[in-house]
Write a protein that holds these residues in place. Structure first.
Motif, PDB file in Angstrom:
ATOM      1  N   TYR A 685       0.959  -0.901  -0.040  1.00  0.00           N
ATOM      2  CA  TYR A 685       0.206   0.168   0.397  1.00  0.00           C
ATOM      3  C   TYR A 685       0.721   0.775  -0.578  1.00  0.00           C
ATOM      4  CZ  TYR A 685      -3.675  -3.264   1.566  1.00  0.00           C
ATOM      5  OH  TYR A 685      -4.672  -4.931   1.657  1.00  0.00           O
ATOM      6  N   GLU A 686       1.739   1.647   0.821  1.00  0.00           N
ATOM      7  CA  GLU A 686       3.161   2.125   0.451  1.00  0.00           C
ATOM      8  C   GLU A 686       3.661   3.011  -0.667  1.00  0.00           C
ATOM      9  OE1 GLU A 686       3.427   4.589   3.432  1.00  0.00           O
ATOM     10  OE2 GLU A 686       2.239   3.491   4.532  1.00  0.00           O
ATOM     11  N   GLU A 687       3.652   1.516  -1.725  1.00  0.00           N
ATOM     12  CA  GLU A 687       4.420   2.095  -2.810  1.00  0.00           C
ATOM     13  C   GLU A 687       2.685   2.661  -3.358  1.00  0.00           C
ATOM     14  OE1 GLU A 687       4.469  -0.939  -1.069  1.00  0.00           O
ATOM     15  OE2 GLU A 687       6.593  -1.428  -0.537  1.00  0.00           O
ATOM     16  N   PRO A 688       2.167   2.077  -4.274  1.00  0.00           N
ATOM     17  CA  PRO A 688       0.773   2.652  -4.511  1.00  0.00           C
ATOM     18  C   PRO A 688       0.666   4.235  -4.320  1.00  0.00           C
ATOM     19  CG  PRO A 688      -0.026   1.184  -4.001  1.00  0.00           C
ATOM     20  CD  PRO A 688       1.055   0.877  -3.410  1.00  0.00           C
ATOM     21  N   LEU A 689       0.859   4.479  -2.407  1.00  0.00           N
ATOM     22  CA  LEU A 689       0.572   5.917  -2.205  1.00  0.00           C
ATOM     23  C   LEU A 689       1.550   6.575  -2.884  1.00  0.00           C
ATOM     24  CD1 LEU A 689      -0.294   7.755  -0.562  1.00  0.00           C
ATOM     25  CD2 LEU A 689       0.923   7.008   1.859  1.00  0.00           C
ATOM     26  N   THR A 690       3.481   5.821  -2.440  1.00  0.00           N
ATOM     27  CA  THR A 690       4.218   6.388  -3.080  1.00  0.00           C
ATOM     28  C   THR A 690       3.778   7.208  -4.529  1.00  0.00           C
ATOM     29  OG1 THR A 690       5.243   5.392  -1.460  1.00  0.00           O
ATOM     30  CG2 THR A 690       6.874   6.181  -3.317  1.00  0.00           C
ATOM     31  N   ILE A 691       3.732   6.549  -4.982  1.00  0.00           N
ATOM     32  CA  ILE A 691       3.790   6.372  -6.491  1.00  0.00           C
ATOM     33  C   ILE A 691       2.139   7.547  -6.979  1.00  0.00           C
ATOM     34  CG2 ILE A 691       2.114   5.388  -9.407  1.00  0.00           C
ATOM     35  CD1 ILE A 691       3.533   2.809  -7.205  1.00  0.00           C
ATOM     36  N   TYR A 692       1.321   7.528  -6.116  1.00  0.00           N
ATOM     37  CA  TYR A 692       0.575   8.507  -6.209  1.00  0.00           C
ATOM     38  C   TYR A 692       0.547  10.313  -5.705  1.00  0.00           C
ATOM     39  CZ  TYR A 692      -3.252   4.983  -7.314  1.00  0.00           C
ATOM     40  OH  TYR A 692      -3.883   3.612  -8.239  1.00  0.00           O
ATOM     41  N   LYS A 693       1.489   9.827  -4.845  1.00  0.00           N
ATOM     42  CA  LYS A 693       1.796  11.063  -4.495  1.00  0.00           C
ATOM     43  C   LYS A 693       2.835  11.149  -5.522  1.00  0.00           C
ATOM     44  CE  LYS A 693       1.783  10.240   0.432  1.00  0.00           C
ATOM     45  NZ  LYS A 693       2.689  10.194   1.463  1.00  0.00           N
ATOM     46  N   LYS A 694       4.282  10.647  -6.134  1.00  0.00           N
ATOM     47  CA  LYS A 694       4.705  11.223  -7.240  1.00  0.00           C
ATOM     48  C   LYS A 694       4.356  11.920  -8.282  1.00  0.00           C
ATOM     49  CE  LYS A 694       8.804   9.331  -9.851  1.00  0.00           C
ATOM     50  NZ  LYS A 694       9.892   8.248  -9.950  1.00  0.00           N
ATOM     51  N   HIS A 695       3.306  11.194  -8.258  1.00  0.00           N
ATOM     52  CA  HIS A 695       1.968  11.037  -9.810  1.00  0.00           C
ATOM     53  C   HIS A 695       1.101  12.485  -9.752  1.00  0.00           C
ATOM     54  CE1 HIS A 695       4.646   8.328 -12.732  1.00  0.00           C
ATOM     55  NE2 HIS A 695       4.565   7.929 -11.957  1.00  0.00           N
ATOM     56  N   LYS A 696       1.229  12.568  -8.289  1.00  0.00           N
ATOM     57  CA  LYS A 696       0.014  14.093  -7.854  1.00  0.00           C
ATOM     58  C   LYS A 696      -0.833  13.295  -8.627  1.00  0.00           C
ATOM     59  CE  LYS A 696       3.453  17.467  -8.524  1.00  0.00           C
ATOM     60  NZ  LYS A 696       3.433  18.933  -8.995  1.00  0.00           N
ATOM     61  N   GLN A 697      -1.457  12.445  -8.035  1.00  0.00           N
ATOM     62  CA  GLN A 697      -2.927  11.913  -7.912  1.00  0.00           C
ATOM     63  C   GLN A 697      -3.354  11.941  -6.727  1.00  0.00           C
ATOM     64  OE1 GLN A 697      -2.962   8.511 -10.379  1.00  0.00           O
ATOM     65  NE2 GLN A 697      -1.697   9.301 -12.435  1.00  0.00           N
ATOM     66  N   HIS A 698      -4.030  12.268  -6.321  1.00  0.00           N
ATOM     67  CA  HIS A 698      -3.860  12.913  -4.593  1.00  0.00           C
ATOM     68  C   HIS A 698      -4.807  12.549  -4.775  1.00  0.00           C
ATOM     69  CE1 HIS A 698      -0.982  15.921  -4.854  1.00  0.00           C
ATOM     70  NE2 HIS A 698      -0.878  16.626  -5.335  1.00  0.00           N
ATOM     71  N   THR A 699      -5.812  12.264  -4.987  1.00  0.00           N
ATOM     72  CA  THR A 699      -7.320  11.832  -4.971  1.00  0.00           C
ATOM     73  C   THR A 699      -6.900   9.648  -4.881  1.00  0.00           C
ATOM     74  OG1 THR A 699      -8.446  13.186  -6.354  1.00  0.00           O
ATOM     75  CG2 THR A 699     -10.123  10.898  -5.729  1.00  0.00           C
ATOM     76  N   ASN A 700      -6.452   9.405  -5.706  1.00  0.00           N
ATOM     77  CA  ASN A 700      -6.188   8.285  -6.140  1.00  0.00           C
ATOM     78  C   ASN A 700      -5.393   7.822  -3.907  1.00  0.00           C
ATOM     79  OD1 ASN A 700      -7.227   7.178  -7.767  1.00  0.00           O
ATOM     80  ND2 ASN A 700      -6.087   7.570  -8.727  1.00  0.00           N
ATOM     81  N   ALA A 701      -4.482   8.848  -4.327  1.00  0.00           N
ATOM     82  CA  ALA A 701      -3.354   8.862  -2.836  1.00  0.00           C
ATOM     83  C   ALA A 701      -4.352   8.670  -1.304  1.00  0.00           C
ATOM     84  CB  ALA A 701      -2.207   9.800  -2.855  1.00  0.00           C
ATOM     85  N   ILE A 702      -5.432   9.370  -1.385  1.00  0.00           N
ATOM     86  CA  ILE A 702      -5.912   8.815  -0.525  1.00  0.00           C
ATOM     87  C   ILE A 702      -6.865   8.513  -0.135  1.00  0.00           C
ATOM     88  CG2 ILE A 702      -8.383  11.265  -0.898  1.00  0.00           C
ATOM     89  CD1 ILE A 702      -6.121  10.936   2.127  1.00  0.00           C
TER      90      ILE A 702
END
Length: 816
Positions: A685-702
């Protein structure tokens, strides 16, 4: 002279004619012609009859006129006394001359006969025209008529006359058969036999019928003469069967010796049939007798008898008979008649011997080439010993039975090298390799060998030639010839195989030749290189895609770097499967070279793709990660390849999760949606969160924070950090679900999202708080709690209603 002054006697006439010609015609005429240059100085002159003497006097100046008169006078006297005269000095012979031109200008050859023939018919006398002054007509005396006339007058003189004619020019002046007929008509049998015996003494072929006639007459009237004739072999052209039959019918041959004598002189056909009545021993004895009596004359008969009865008499016996007489000619004719019907090796060998010893070289060549029944070793040794001027028979035998080495050795040692050229140029150029090998074995000089090679225009197996010189370590000897073939445009692989071997042995830049030339055979050259230079063998095998040989040579020589390069470039899954099997002892060494060398050197995406697929299919994830790190993390033509980056992340997710975050931070060109989904499915889960944060996909990150990590506080920190309405809106739902009414109201305000205000108001009226701080209950638990609270609320409401209606009963000991 007669009363009229005419010269009548020959002796006087000849003198007068000769003197007159020499004095008045010959010399003056010749001098006149000579003065006018009509006569050559070195010419020769002759005359006819009396004219010959006149020419000797008037032209050649050999005789004086006085000498001419003396010679001609004696000639006339001789002629005068040659004929008989009567008492009045008269004779029955006369000669006269007639000048046809005085008679008629159109006088021809037929006219004299029209005058003479009636005279002869009326007077029954001898009257002949002995000369014609008519062009192209010559005189032929009728000697038969003359003989008949003499016989009519005096038979004894006639016999003497014909004998003289026969001894003079037999067959020319008189027909012998006609004379015999005259003798028989006079019943002069003995004279006829004597005449024939004398006339036939020259034993001419055309007189065969007369020889037969004479023998027949003697068999009847004088048998002892027949014995003498046959015994002395006077005649050889008579009818032998006829005479032999007459001899047997007459009973002249009763014992074996007489029969042998008759047989010896009998016709061939009769003789051949005669032998059919004899035993084998008798036949052999009589043939030996015939050869002993007269080998040359009887050889034909013996050969025909031997041929016809060969099966009965036996070829061995007949061969021994001819050899006992050293008669190889007869042996040649006999065996020549039976050799094609025999499969006896000895018959064929003896025939070859006989043809050789009789000089029938062409027949020796023929039988050596066509026969399949002789002993080749025996014939070869015989022909060597024969030392023929033409060695072609020996060449044929050695060629047919593969005695090439022996042939070359014999010819070279005996100074017959020209026949080596004959062999390879005219007989069989295919055997050139063996010939060259043989010449090398006898230390023939290189110049001779090179010249022989250059002289042969026919095709021969070059690979065999290379083998012959290679096994004698003389490959370089044929280099000039090979270069000439290349210059001539040859594309024969054997030529280039040989050149490759020569370059390898001499170290003349072989690597370049092996890499650039496309005409040699890689498998052949590779085998040649294995013991000399394994790397050159690898080059050859790689060029020819000789997979098994290449794997073997690289394994045996620890050339795993070269093997890895070949595998990557060759892209053959089957070959990959072969080398990456678990029981391959070289497997890890090869993988190490693939990862560290081969894949880094590759610039072709297909090479990399196939290699990656192989690593995936053979379950080598750790090695695959290492390989992908080499070409993606480190600078390479494939560093930004999306598929490879995806593959690296996916492989790490499955095999080495600890590296995923690091790869996420380093990589840019991968599929975010696919990677995050797979990571989430694998509990990351941390890895997808990191990917979303890196690519600024905030909705997916939250969403990841709230749904998978399930931390409202972390989610609150994240939405406060990004402070975006859509993120606050997503977060407020979680707060409502967690019954954080106050926080949810604040979040709605920040999100400026009134869509759920009714729900917020309802929850605010019935708000309560259940749970652990900084924790969001999952939906199932939340549903269970809500249902349980609702049930308790219903129970409380029922109690209130019962109390209101005074329906409650006090419990024991209780007043309320």
């Amino acid at each position: 002279m007669d009363k009229r002054g005419n010269v009548r006697h020959s002796r006087s006439l000849q003198i007068s004619m000769s003197a007159h010609r020499a004095r008045h015609h010959g010399a003056p005429t010749f001098e006149d012609m000579h003065s006018k240059d009509f006569v050559q100085h070195d010419c020769t002159f002759a005359g006819h009859s009396l004219g010959e003497y006149s020419a000797l006097t008037s032209i050649a100046d050999v005789l004086l006129i006085s000498s001419l008169v003396h010679v001609v006078y004696h000639c006339g006297i001789t002629m005068h006394h040659a004929v008989e005269h009567d008492s009045q000095n008269g004779r029955n012979y006369a000669i006269c001359t007639v000048n046809p031109s005085h008679i008629l200008k159109m006088f021809n050859a037929a006219m004299p006969h029209e005058i003479v023939d009636p005279i002869v018919h009326r007077n029954d006398c001898l009257l002949e025209i002995i000369n014609f002054n008519v062009e192209k007509v010559s005189y032929q005396l009728d000697y038969v008529g003359l003989v008949q006339h003499v016989f009519h007058i005096n038979p004894d003189k006639g016999a003497e006359f014909v004998s003289q004619l026969a001894n003079d020019k037999p067959g020319l002046l008189i027909d012998i058969q006609r004379v015999v007929d005259i003798f028989m008509s006079q019943n002069m049998i003995q004279s006829a036999m004597s005449f024939l015996l004398d006339a036939l003494k020259d034993n001419k072929p055309e007189q065969g019928h007369l020889q037969t006639c004479l023998l027949e007459m003697n068999l009847i009237h004088a048998p002892q003469v027949t014995d003498a004739i046959l015994g002395n072999e006077m005649f050889s052209h008579y009818d032998r069967p006829q005479i032999a039959n007459l001899c047997e019918k007459a009973g002249y041959y009763e014992d074996l010796a007489d029969i042998k004598c008759a047989v010896t002189h009998t016709n061939v056909l009769w003789l051949v049939n005669y032998f059919s009545h004899l035993t084998t021993k008798q036949s052999m004895t009589r043939m030996q007798e015939m050869l002993h009596v007269n080998m040359r004359q009887n050889l034909q008969v013996v050969v025909q008898v031997a041929t016809k009865y060969s099966d009965i008499l036996g070829a061995v016996n007949l061969i021994d008979m001819f050899e006992s007489f050293k008669n190889f000619e007869g042996l040649y004719y006999y065996l020549g008649s039976v050799v094609n019907l025999s499969e006896d090796p000895e018959v064929h060998f003896k025939y070859i011997q006989a043809t050789t010893r009789t000089g029938q070289i062409h027949e020796v060549e023929h039988i050596c080439h066509e026969s399949n029944f002789y002993n080749p070793e025996k014939v070869k040794n015989f022909l060597k010993e024969a030392k023929l001027a033409d060695q072609l028979p020996l060449i044929i035998v050695c060629d047919c039975f593969d005695f090439i080495h022996d042939l070359v050795l014999y010819l070279y040692q005996n100074g017959l090298t020209k026949f080596i050229e004959v062999y390879v140029q005219r007989v069989n150029s295919v055997q050139m390799p063996q010939v060259i090998g043989g010449l090398l074995d006898v230390d023939c000089d290189e110049t001779t060998i090179k010249g022989l090679l250059a002289s042969v225009t026919g095709n021969f197996p070059i690979d065999e030639l290379v083998h012959e010189v290679e096994q004698r370590n003389r490959l370089k000897l044929i280099l000039p010839w090979l270069e000439a073939r290349v210059q001539a445009g040859s594309q024969d692989p054997a030529v280039y195989n040989a050149m490759a071997k020569i370059f390898i042995n001499s170290n003349s830049n072989p690597e370049q030749f092996l890499k650039e030339n496309n005409l040699y055979e890689p498998l052949v050259v590779g085998k040649f290189c294995e013991a000399r230079d394994p790397y050159l063998a690898y080059i050859a095998y790689a060029k020819g895609f000789c997979d098994d040989e290449l794997i073997a040579i690289t394994n045996d020589n620890s050339m795993f770097k070269q093997q890895a390069r070949y595998l990557v470039k060759h892209r053959q899954p089957d070959l990959w499967s072969q080398v990456l099997v678990p029981d391959n002892v070289h497997r890890w060494q090869l993988i190490d070279q693939i990862v560290s060398t081969a894949i880094l050197e590759s610039t072709d995406l297909d090479d990399v793709s196939v290699t990656v697929k192989v690593f995936l299919s053979t379950d080598l994830p750790i090695e695959l990660i290492e390989l992908l790190e080499k070409i993606i993390i480190e600078p390479s033509p494939f560093s930004n390849n999306k598929n490879l980056q995806n593959l690296l992340l996916l492989t790490a997710i499955r095999a080495d999760k600890g590296k995923v975050v690091g790869y996420i931070m380093k990589l840019q060109n991968y599929n975010v949606t696919e990677i995050t989904k797979i990571a989430t499915d694998h509990g990351l889960y941390e890895e997808p969160l990191t990917i979303y944060k890196k690519h600024k996909q905030h909705t997916n990150a939250i969403n990841v924070l709230l749904e998978y990590i399930v931390s409202i506080d972390c989610g609150l920190d994240y939405v406060n950090k990004v402070n975006r309405p859509e993120v606050w809106s997503r977060h407020v739902n979680t707060q409502l679900d967690g019954l954080r009414v106050k926080d949810s109201i604040n979040s709605y305000i920040k999100a400026a999202d009134p869509s759920n205000f009714a729900e917020v108001m309802e929850i605010a009226d019935h708000s309560f708080s259940i749970g652990i701080g900084n924790t969001i209950v999952d939906k199932k638990t939340m549903t269970y709690i809500t249902q349980h609270i609702a049930k308790r609320k219903a129970n409380v409401q029922q109690i209130i209603d019962d109390a209101t209606h005074n329906c409650l009963k006090a419990a024991p000991g209780m007043t309320i």
